[in-house]
Design a protein around this motif. Structure first.
Motif, PDB file in Angstrom:
ATOM      1  N   ALA A 325       2.693  -9.863  -5.413  1.00 19.82           N
ATOM      2  CA  ALA A 325       3.375 -10.747  -4.470  1.00 19.82           C
ATOM      3  C   ALA A 325       4.443 -11.577  -5.180  1.00 19.82           C
ATOM      4  CB  ALA A 325       2.368 -11.667  -3.778  1.00 19.82           C
ATOM      5  N   GLU A 326       4.108 -12.089  -6.354  1.00 20.91           N
ATOM      6  CA  GLU A 326       5.077 -12.879  -7.106  1.00 20.91           C
ATOM      7  C   GLU A 326       6.213 -12.006  -7.640  1.00 20.91           C
ATOM      8  OE1 GLU A 326       3.129 -15.173 -10.122  1.00 20.91           O
ATOM      9  OE2 GLU A 326       2.505 -16.727  -8.695  1.00 20.91           O
ATOM     10  N   ALA A 327       5.865 -10.808  -8.135  1.00 22.16           N
ATOM     11  CA  ALA A 327       6.874  -9.934  -8.717  1.00 22.16           C
ATOM     12  C   ALA A 327       7.872  -9.452  -7.677  1.00 22.16           C
ATOM     13  CB  ALA A 327       6.199  -8.743  -9.400  1.00 22.16           C
ATOM     14  N   GLU A 328       7.399  -9.178  -6.469  1.00 22.40           N
ATOM     15  CA  GLU A 328       8.261  -8.633  -5.423  1.00 22.40           C
ATOM     16  C   GLU A 328       8.707  -9.699  -4.428  1.00 22.40           C
ATOM     17  OE1 GLU A 328       6.627  -5.064  -3.710  1.00 22.40           O
ATOM     18  OE2 GLU A 328       6.375  -4.101  -5.672  1.00 22.40           O
ATOM     19  N   GLU A 329       8.318 -10.944  -4.681  1.00 22.13           N
ATOM     20  CA  GLU A 329       8.727 -12.087  -3.858  1.00 22.13           C
ATOM     21  C   GLU A 329       8.390 -11.874  -2.379  1.00 22.13           C
ATOM     22  OE1 GLU A 329      12.876 -12.632  -4.807  1.00 22.13           O
ATOM     23  OE2 GLU A 329      12.386 -13.781  -6.611  1.00 22.13           O
ATOM     24  N   VAL A 330       7.130 -11.523  -2.147  1.00 24.23           N
ATOM     25  CA  VAL A 330       6.615 -11.349  -0.793  1.00 24.23           C
ATOM     26  C   VAL A 330       5.315 -12.127  -0.678  1.00 24.23           C
ATOM     27  CG1 VAL A 330       7.692  -9.086  -0.466  1.00 24.23           C
ATOM     28  CG2 VAL A 330       5.373  -9.231  -1.431  1.00 24.23           C
ATOM     29  N   THR A 331       4.764 -12.192   0.523  1.00 24.77           N
ATOM     30  CA  THR A 331       3.480 -12.856   0.706  1.00 24.77           C
ATOM     31  C   THR A 331       2.356 -11.971   0.177  1.00 24.77           C
ATOM     32  OG1 THR A 331       3.033 -11.900   2.885  1.00 24.77           O
ATOM     33  CG2 THR A 331       4.357 -13.930   2.815  1.00 24.77           C
ATOM     34  N   PRO A 332       1.186 -12.544  -0.125  1.00 19.65           N
ATOM     35  CA  PRO A 332       0.062 -11.724  -0.564  1.00 19.65           C
ATOM     36  C   PRO A 332      -0.311 -10.640   0.447  1.00 19.65           C
ATOM     37  CG  PRO A 332      -0.361 -14.008  -1.104  1.00 19.65           C
ATOM     38  CD  PRO A 332       0.886 -13.995  -0.263  1.00 19.65           C
ATOM     39  N   THR A 333      -0.207 -10.931   1.735  1.00 20.73           N
ATOM     40  CA  THR A 333      -0.529  -9.916   2.737  1.00 20.73           C
ATOM     41  C   THR A 333       0.441  -8.748   2.652  1.00 20.73           C
ATOM     42  OG1 THR A 333      -1.472 -11.553   4.246  1.00 20.73           O
ATOM     43  CG2 THR A 333      -0.787  -9.459   5.207  1.00 20.73           C
ATOM     44  N   GLU A 334       1.732  -9.050   2.531  1.00 15.96           N
ATOM     45  CA  GLU A 334       2.719  -7.979   2.412  1.00 15.96           C
ATOM     46  C   GLU A 334       2.502  -7.180   1.132  1.00 15.96           C
ATOM     47  OE1 GLU A 334       6.593  -9.914   4.663  1.00 15.96           O
ATOM     48  OE2 GLU A 334       5.993 -10.714   2.712  1.00 15.96           O
ATOM     49  N   ALA A 335       2.148  -7.858   0.057  1.00 16.90           N
ATOM     50  CA  ALA A 335       1.882  -7.169  -1.205  1.00 16.90           C
ATOM     51  C   ALA A 335       0.685  -6.239  -1.081  1.00 16.90           C
ATOM     52  CB  ALA A 335       1.645  -8.195  -2.319  1.00 16.90           C
ATOM     53  N   ALA A 336      -0.375  -6.711  -0.427  1.00 15.64           N
ATOM     54  CA  ALA A 336      -1.573  -5.888  -0.261  1.00 15.64           C
ATOM     55  C   ALA A 336      -1.295  -4.684   0.629  1.00 15.64           C
ATOM     56  CB  ALA A 336      -2.703  -6.732   0.329  1.00 15.64           C
ATOM     57  N   GLU A 337      -0.510  -4.881   1.674  1.00 11.16           N
ATOM     58  CA  GLU A 337      -0.158  -3.761   2.550  1.00 11.16           C
ATOM     59  C   GLU A 337       0.666  -2.726   1.792  1.00 11.16           C
ATOM     60  OE1 GLU A 337       1.780  -5.648   5.820  1.00 11.16           O
ATOM     61  OE2 GLU A 337      -0.101  -6.070   6.886  1.00 11.16           O
ATOM     62  N   ARG A 338       1.588  -3.181   0.958  1.00 11.72           N
ATOM     63  CA  ARG A 338       2.378  -2.248   0.153  1.00 11.72           C
ATOM     64  C   ARG A 338       1.493  -1.473  -0.812  1.00 11.72           C
ATOM     65  NH1 ARG A 338       7.956  -5.578  -1.519  1.00 11.72           N
ATOM     66  NH2 ARG A 338       8.675  -5.946   0.634  1.00 11.72           N
ATOM     67  N   LEU A 339       0.547  -2.173  -1.417  1.00 13.48           N
ATOM     68  CA  LEU A 339      -0.382  -1.528  -2.343  1.00 13.48           C
ATOM     69  C   LEU A 339      -1.172  -0.433  -1.627  1.00 13.48           C
ATOM     70  CD1 LEU A 339      -1.202  -2.037  -5.361  1.00 13.48           C
ATOM     71  CD2 LEU A 339      -3.133  -3.351  -4.470  1.00 13.48           C
ATOM     72  N   ALA A 340      -1.652  -0.744  -0.423  1.00 13.64           N
ATOM     73  CA  ALA A 340      -2.427   0.228   0.346  1.00 13.64           C
ATOM     74  C   ALA A 340      -1.570   1.409   0.788  1.00 13.64           C
ATOM     75  CB  ALA A 340      -3.042  -0.456   1.567  1.00 13.64           C
ATOM     76  N   GLU A 341      -0.381   1.116   1.301  1.00 19.91           N
ATOM     77  CA  GLU A 341       0.480   2.182   1.809  1.00 19.91           C
ATOM     78  C   GLU A 341       0.943   3.120   0.692  1.00 19.91           C
ATOM     79  OE1 GLU A 341       3.422  -0.114   3.788  1.00 19.91           O
ATOM     80  OE2 GLU A 341       2.194  -0.413   5.604  1.00 19.91           O
ATOM     81  N   ARG A 342       1.187   2.562  -0.474  1.00 15.80           N
ATOM     82  CA  ARG A 342       1.575   3.414  -1.607  1.00 15.80           C
ATOM     83  C   ARG A 342       0.462   4.375  -1.978  1.00 15.80           C
ATOM     84  NH1 ARG A 342       4.223  -1.599  -5.063  1.00 15.80           N
ATOM     85  NH2 ARG A 342       6.096  -1.803  -3.767  1.00 15.80           N
ATOM     86  N   ARG A 343      -0.771   3.875  -2.002  1.00 18.02           N
ATOM     87  CA  ARG A 343      -1.889   4.767  -2.350  1.00 18.02           C
ATOM     88  C   ARG A 343      -2.108   5.801  -1.256  1.00 18.02           C
ATOM     89  NH1 ARG A 343      -7.743   4.831  -2.017  1.00 18.02           N
ATOM     90  NH2 ARG A 343      -8.448   6.255  -3.668  1.00 18.02           N
TER      91      ARG A 343
END
Length: 356
Positions: A325-343
């Motif tokens: 979330a910090e690295a991509e400057e998004v909220t934790p929810t958006e970061a978690a969704e990106r993590l899930a969608e990538r996998r």
């Protein structure tokens, strides 16, 4: 496109289940099977109408897909809802009729416990289908999935504490737990054992009375809404979804939000509002994955040690979400969704490699 198909177009399959003699009215929603068969609990709840029930099933099944992906499981996301008051409508014929509908999907959906359903209900459903987890130990199951759900939330809370205050210790922190049912009650135990102080609320006076007997060191308030106005370090929503709204953000005095409830954000923009208010939010589908990990372990043959070790990894996953979330400057929810969608994309594409 009709409004109905617009509502379900992101999902692979939605099944309406009915059995007039038993009074069964249920919905099974399958969001994705990219990583494997969809697994998610069956919620038995007196919804206001079918549209509310459908919206809940759709949102919960999507969250389950993200939950499984973030937890590193080879499972997709699904959810079932049974419309009705379980205290009145639940019966053996109804549960077995529901089991027949689960069986009709041939393993695309595997069910488990959720709000309003229990281990004993899963044993009844299993008389009609083998696609059931969360069964009793007598039948080779893991029992109540609230055990590892609470443990995972505790590990996620420790990760949030480290990110916010520099240490994973919760000793000396004041934590408000809203909802002390299957998950919240056990979370209180973990918190007290860690040296935290706890104030808890629940709309059910019986649940609060039980908590006071089991954990007399915990402070209680009769109205969980009052928890929002207290001077606390962590707020833990552990009841039904939608607990976090713009009004919640305005009133909240905690530095961290981390709880066991599903779909805590009443609207997607609340995640940004929490971040703007300086509140660190641990995405619910990341930290409450312990129950899914527990029942998923039954598929291999349940091992309590293996399941607990996997649930302990929620600490690392939550920490990675905050880092991303910090690295991509998004909220934790958006970061978690990106993590899930990538996998789901990177691993799910392997199903395109055909096997003989």
């Amino acid at each position: 496109m009709s409004s109905l198909f617009s509502a379900v177009c992101d999902h692979e399959q939605v099944l309406l289940c009915s059995d007039r003699p038993s009074g069964l009215h249920a919905i099974i929603a399958i969001y994705s099977t990219a990583l494997g068969p969809s697994l998610g609990g069956t919620r038995f709840h007196p919804y206001a109408d079918e549209e509310v029930a459908l919206a809940d099933a759709l949102a919960l099944s999507r969250a389950m897909a993200y939950k499984a992906a973030c937890a590193g499981l080879d499972l997709g996301g699904g959810k079932a809802v049974i419309i009705g008051d379980p205290a009145v409508a639940k019966s053996e014929p109804l549960l077995r009729a529901f089991g027949r509908h689960v069986a009709s999907l041939g393993g695309r959906y595997i069910t488990a416990c959720d709000v309003g359903t229990y281990v004993a209900d899963m044993d009844v459903i299993a008389r009609e289908t083998r696609w059931v987890t969360g069964r009793s130990p007598a039948h080779g199951g893991s029992g109540d999935s609230g055990v590892l759900t609470a443990y995972g939330v505790f590990e996620g809370m420790r990760a949030a504490a480290r990110h916010r205050w520099g240490t994973p210790s919760l000793a000396g922190r004041r934590v408000a737990v809203s909802g002390v049912g299957k998950v919240g009650r056990r979370l209180v135990g973990h918190l007290l054992d860690s040296g935290a102080s706890v104030v808890a609320g629940d709309v059910d006076p019986v649940a609060l009375a039980r908590l006071r007997v089991e954990f007399p060191a915990a402070e209680t308030v009769p109205d969980p809404d009052d928890l929002l106005d207290l001077d606390i370090d962590v707020y833990a929503p552990c009841a039904l979804g939608g607990a976090l709204s713009a009004e919640t953000v305005r009133r909240l005095r905690a530095g961290v939000v981390c709880g066991g409830a599903n779909n805590q954000l009443a609207q997607p923009e609340v995640g940004r509002q929490l971040a703007d208010a300086g509140v660190l939010y641990a995405p619910d589908f990341v930290v409450n994955a312990g129950g899914l990990i527990q029942v998923a372990d039954e598929i291999e043959g349940y091992s309590p040690e293996r399941a607990r070790a996997r649930a302990a990894q929620i600490f690392d996953t939550t920490s990675e979400v905050f880092r991303l979330a910090e690295a991509e400057e998004v909220t934790p929810t958006e970061a978690a969704e990106r993590l899930a969608e990538r996998r789901m994309t990177d691993v799910g594409r392997l199903r395109g490699i055909l096997l003989p």
